[in-house]
Design an enzyme around this catalytic site. Structure first.
Site, PDB file in Angstrom:
ATOM      1  N   TYR A  33       0.833  -1.203   0.000  1.00  0.00           N
ATOM      2  CA  TYR A  33       0.000   0.000   0.000  1.00  0.00           C
ATOM      3  C   TYR A  33       0.865   1.248   0.000  1.00  0.00           C
ATOM      4  O   TYR A  33       1.928   1.285   0.622  1.00  0.00           O
ATOM      5  CB  TYR A  33      -0.942   0.004   1.203  1.00  0.00           C
ATOM      6  CG  TYR A  33      -2.108  -0.948   1.022  1.00  0.00           C
ATOM      7  CD1 TYR A  33      -3.292  -0.517   0.442  1.00  0.00           C
ATOM      8  CD2 TYR A  33      -1.993  -2.270   1.393  1.00  0.00           C
ATOM      9  CE1 TYR A  33      -4.351  -1.385   0.254  1.00  0.00           C
ATOM     10  CE2 TYR A  33      -3.038  -3.160   1.206  1.00  0.00           C
ATOM     11  CZ  TYR A  33      -4.218  -2.705   0.630  1.00  0.00           C
ATOM     12  OH  TYR A  33      -5.259  -3.577   0.443  1.00  0.00           O
ATOM     13  N   GLU A  34       0.369   2.257  -0.698  1.00  0.00           N
ATOM     14  CA  GLU A  34       1.142   3.482  -0.902  1.00  0.00           C
ATOM     15  C   GLU A  34       1.543   4.166   0.407  1.00  0.00           C
ATOM     16  O   GLU A  34       2.451   4.980   0.443  1.00  0.00           O
ATOM     17  CB  GLU A  34       0.321   4.451  -1.774  1.00  0.00           C
ATOM     18  CG  GLU A  34       1.171   5.496  -2.462  1.00  0.00           C
ATOM     19  CD  GLU A  34       0.342   6.470  -3.295  1.00  0.00           C
ATOM     20  OE1 GLU A  34      -0.896   6.327  -3.350  1.00  0.00           O
ATOM     21  OE2 GLU A  34       0.949   7.383  -3.874  1.00  0.00           O
ATOM     22  N   ALA A  35       0.850   3.839   1.492  1.00  0.00           N
ATOM     23  CA  ALA A  35       1.198   4.458   2.774  1.00  0.00           C
ATOM     24  C   ALA A  35       2.390   3.768   3.435  1.00  0.00           C
ATOM     25  O   ALA A  35       2.841   4.193   4.499  1.00  0.00           O
ATOM     26  CB  ALA A  35      -0.010   4.429   3.703  1.00  0.00           C
ATOM     27  N   LEU A  73       9.871   3.719   1.349  1.00  0.00           N
ATOM     28  CA  LEU A  73       8.953   3.259   0.306  1.00  0.00           C
ATOM     29  C   LEU A  73       9.386   3.747  -1.067  1.00  0.00           C
ATOM     30  O   LEU A  73       9.473   2.975  -2.022  1.00  0.00           O
ATOM     31  CB  LEU A  73       7.530   3.738   0.599  1.00  0.00           C
ATOM     32  CG  LEU A  73       6.507   3.186  -0.387  1.00  0.00           C
ATOM     33  CD1 LEU A  73       6.180   1.740  -0.057  1.00  0.00           C
ATOM     34  CD2 LEU A  73       5.245   4.030  -0.413  1.00  0.00           C
TER      35      LEU A  73
END
Lengths: 256, 306, 256, 306
Positions: free
Chosen positions: A50-52, A84
């Protein structure tokens, strides 16, 4: 055959495209449900990033945003945004990513920044978020967008995220982009792929009951149609059951 | 299946001529992997590590390496690395090429490697002789003004080996204590071997996802090898065996004693289990001597949402 | 007056130089004891940052190396090497740092790399470690080294860490170095400071019983002597008690 | 003394014309600090944040800001930020200058700021229109080859404000859950305000030093403000109040309703305690509704050595 909504068709078509994939970068909404559907059908080993900054999420409810706390609890890894973007995305660990689009052109270039001029916009859109670098680094980019003449335009007002640029072969490689760029556009009426050489969008499958003319009417350039145009396999009863009973029981995303 | 023995992991993933990094800043140094590489007689390795420590001293004495990429040569808290010095100063057992950075330079090289950057900028090296002996250290002007910064190129090992407290069978790995540069070295590598004190159920990992430094998806081999970092230490599991660090300082000054030690403790055993058996036979109670007391983290609530 | 060793004098002199300081970057050995002595005497708010990435350590024993596990347990923060060098050191958070030296010249330039030529060294030394960037970024650099003609040389064989370079005023600033460079050299026989303009080393204090001539005999260049040369205040009974009973009870560092 | 009220912290450390960052990626968004800034009628602020979210929408509606530096404008999971759009599209209540990056660009700016680098390199922006509208985005050739990389300049806020689960009185701060870019934004800042759910004894912090993201030495003010992130969430403490996010989408479309809301909920209360009292009066049981269940991390042993 069960009745299904255009959103359900989009979810199912997106999920099927993940067959055999291992690592997908995902936002909430339709892509989230599509990825979770793929895990239960065509890609059991799919790892959702997930992008978070969350890996291996086991959400106990349908996430409300990409940063929902239910994604964190019980996940296998949570990292900072710096990790990330540096190590996972730019580091080349992401196989497929989903993005949305306000406008997309013939070569898959994407606008999510402004409608109209940048300084005097008719509409100020969200901007890039991570999309600009996702489009460069993910090995494959999948776009989910509703088919409409407003979205599928000859010329986008602003290029937020690079697709196949001007369509010159090798242009992405020359700019040092490791990812292959847009490989698939899933809409509520049809599915598009891209010419391997020029990166031009190709209508490759129409959803059941949709004609090529209907699709062309919503696209702002003369559309190339695949020599063997397919009709999208409608959602199976099992796919619909998974969406309706397990992945989106309250119908937030699937019933539109 | 990612779970394998150390012998299998080294045989599968470490080849002659490879560039390898066994990282861990004074802690978590995977001696077990180093010994296995010696035992499997790998040659022409380029060894990368901020602080080569005894493990690289041993591997260099055993003739595994042709080159060392590093930032600090020392037996920490004790003195010199005599085998490395012998190779550099006298070419024994074979000459050793050095490629030398500062600590920050090594960190920056791993970060660039992990992030697929063609270089990493750092404010260092200006005014020193280091760039004169290492042409990889260059300088670059900032596009926003006159600032001149140093740059170093990415370091991408063929294999990075790290030691950790625990991982699950998928390779999701957790470390607490000194973090060193293990995460960056692992992300920079083409292949990753994780050696752990404990294989745990994934529920243990999932109870504290912020503690995970590597996701399973990038780990090629998970090896369960308790005490695999001896004589270095693993936070909360065992202490550094300082007696060995002192003993090595003495015996490693003598090439014959060094080779005899390698014969007895590395070539002369089948693997790490036999090393441990020998160790306990030599000093019954060694693990009691090295066992720390208990100091547990207070649990935190991640919450159930749904 | 109590008897004391040269090492104890070095520790005490180093500790006193930390009066009023807040954040010190420290390795093990003499600097470690000096910093802990300073916390108990002249700098109660001193925060010790260990090179292995540990803050607020409360070691339950004398650390054996900069990475001793006793530094970790019960500390307030442990960070990665990347964080340490990027955000703490280069980020400008370190007020004072201690380093050692195999050779040091008139302008405080330091060699810890080789004796002899780089390619055919007479002695291969440890190299930089973090010293090169510590010397650039720490606001003040304190050097601890035994006084000897082998160490205090006219010309160092290799410049590992920059001091005041060639002694031209403003040279460090012109190279963009944020730290002030070497401010103090503490030895077993004397203490040196540096000329604020030229960065030349100045003999500013001799330890009790040591003459200027004895110091000059161990220094490879004609030594500048401070106009008001001091005699170092010997260790107080309390300073010695703290070292001997609390900080180094087994005499690892203090009794040489 | 670092412990102060939010009113004191904002009065002391946030000034007209400052560049400020209230960071937190969809979680830990310190609405309490944003409201206090509105209440103290700060003007001409440059607001920096990857995802401006409702808090900056409110501050912009209140006329606090002259400029927004960001990478994604949205009401997460809901839709647009109507007040930001009104300021950009119509200049209401005042024009708002935009300086726009991608997420990675913003992260890279904070990292450069925290590390005192004059620029940070990233592989992004090539082939897009973003550099055309933001002259701060430039390109640089690698000194090791032909690679062209983008660079962004450092971002150094005058003040960074972050919300966390807990800190001790010295400001040693621990966070678990989404880490976002808080650490980098804090290190990049001249002044740092930490707002926490709980002030804990330093023994709690010291039981798990790897969990600490900021050392007390760089924290200027510690504020104890439970529920200070409402309507966003704090992992393990409370859930996002999604009803408010939906309600804001409706009311913020109308400038008059927006101002009325600010009057009632921000200007009309003395501080966050009164906001919370009003909130509970409006919805008794709100904290029960938002309370998560318990899911504790398994403790780890750091060991006692000595």
């Amino acid at each position: 055959m069960a009745d299904y909504s255009p959103a359900e068709m989009m979810i199912v078509a997106s999920a099927r495209a993940l067959a055999g994939k291992r690592v997908v970068f995902v936002g909430v909404g339709l892509p989230n449900i599509a990825c979770n559907l793929a895990r239960r059908t065509v890609a059991p080993d799919l790892e959702l990033v997930y992008e978070a900054g969350v890996f291996g999420a086991r959400p106990a409810r349908l996430p409300l945003s990409i940063g929902d706390p239910t994604l964190v609890s019980g996940s296998t890894l949570v990292c900072s945004m710096a990790d990330l973007f540096l190590y996972y995305l730019q580091g080349g660990r992401i196989e497929v990513a989903f993005v949305g689009a306000a406008q997309i052109d013939r070569f898959g270039n994407i606008n999510t920044t402004v409608i109209g001029s940048y300084t005097q916009p008719k509409a100020r859109l969200p901007g890039s978020g991570g999309a600009c670098e996702i489009a460069i680094h993910a090995k494959e980019l999948f776009v989910i967008v509703r088919l409409s003449r407003r979205a599928f335009v000859e010329r986008i007002d602003f290029c937020t995220s690079a697709g196949h640029l001007t369509g010159k072969p090798g242009e992405r490689t020359a700019l040092g982009m490791p990812g292959l760029g847009p490989q698939l556009v899933v809409t509520d009426k049809a599915i598009f792929t891209f010419d391997k050489e020029t990166g031009e969008m190709i209508l490759s499958s129409v959803h059941p009951g949709v004609t090529v003319e209907e699709v062309q009417a919503e696209v702002g350039w003369p559309l190339r149609v695949a020599p063997h145009l397919e009709v999208t396999q409608p959602p199976s009863a099992e796919e619909l059951r998974l969406i309706r009973e397990e992945l989106d029981p309250t119908g937030v995303y699937g019933r539109e | 299946m990612k779970l394998m023995t150390l012998r299998e992991a080294i045989a599968t993933y470490v080849h002659d001529g490879d560039t390898i990094a066994i990282e861990g800043f004074t802690a978590f140094i995977c001696f077990a992997a180093g010994h296995e590489i010696i035992r499997q007689r790998r040659r022409d390795l380029t060894l990368c590590r901020m602080t080569p420590d005894l493990i690289y001293d041993q591997m260099i004495a055993a003739g595994c390496a042709r080159k060392l990429v590093f930032s600090y040569l020392g037996n920490p808290g004790v003195g010199s690395l005599h085998c490395v010095r012998r190779a550099v100063e006298k070419g024994v057992p074979r000459p050793l090429e050095l490629e030398e950075y500062s600590h920050f330079g090594m960190v920056a090289r791993y970060v660039a490697g992990a992030a697929r950057l063609p270089f990493f900028p750092l404010r260092s090296y200006l005014g020193t002789d280091q760039p004169k002996v290492n042409p990889c250290i260059r300088f670059l002007q900032s596009p926003y003004g006159d600032d001149l910064v140093a740059v170093v190129p990415p370091l991408n090992p063929d294999v990075t080996i790290i030691h950790a407290q625990r991982a699950d069978l998928q390779g999701n790995t957790q470390i607490w204590g000194l973090l060193g540069v293990q995460k960056e070295a692992a992300f920079a590598a083409k292949r990753v071997i994780v050696v752990v004190e404990e294989i745990v159920d994934e529920a243990v990992i999932r109870s504290d996802p912020n503690r995970t430094i590597l996701p399973g998806m990038m780990v090629d081999a998970v090896v369960h090898q308790p005490y695999g970092a001896h004589p270095s230490y693993v936070q909360g599991y065992y202490d550094r065996d300082n007696q060995f660090y002192l003993a090595w300082d003495r015996l490693s000054r003598d090439p014959a004693l060094t080779q005899a030690w390698l014969e007895e403790w590395v070539y002369g055993v089948k693997g790490w289990e036999e090393y441990l058996t020998k160790l306990e036979a030599q000093e019954p109670g060694i693990w009691q001597r090295l066992a720390p007391g208990e100091a547990f983290s207070r649990p935190v609530n991640y919450g159930v949402y749904g």
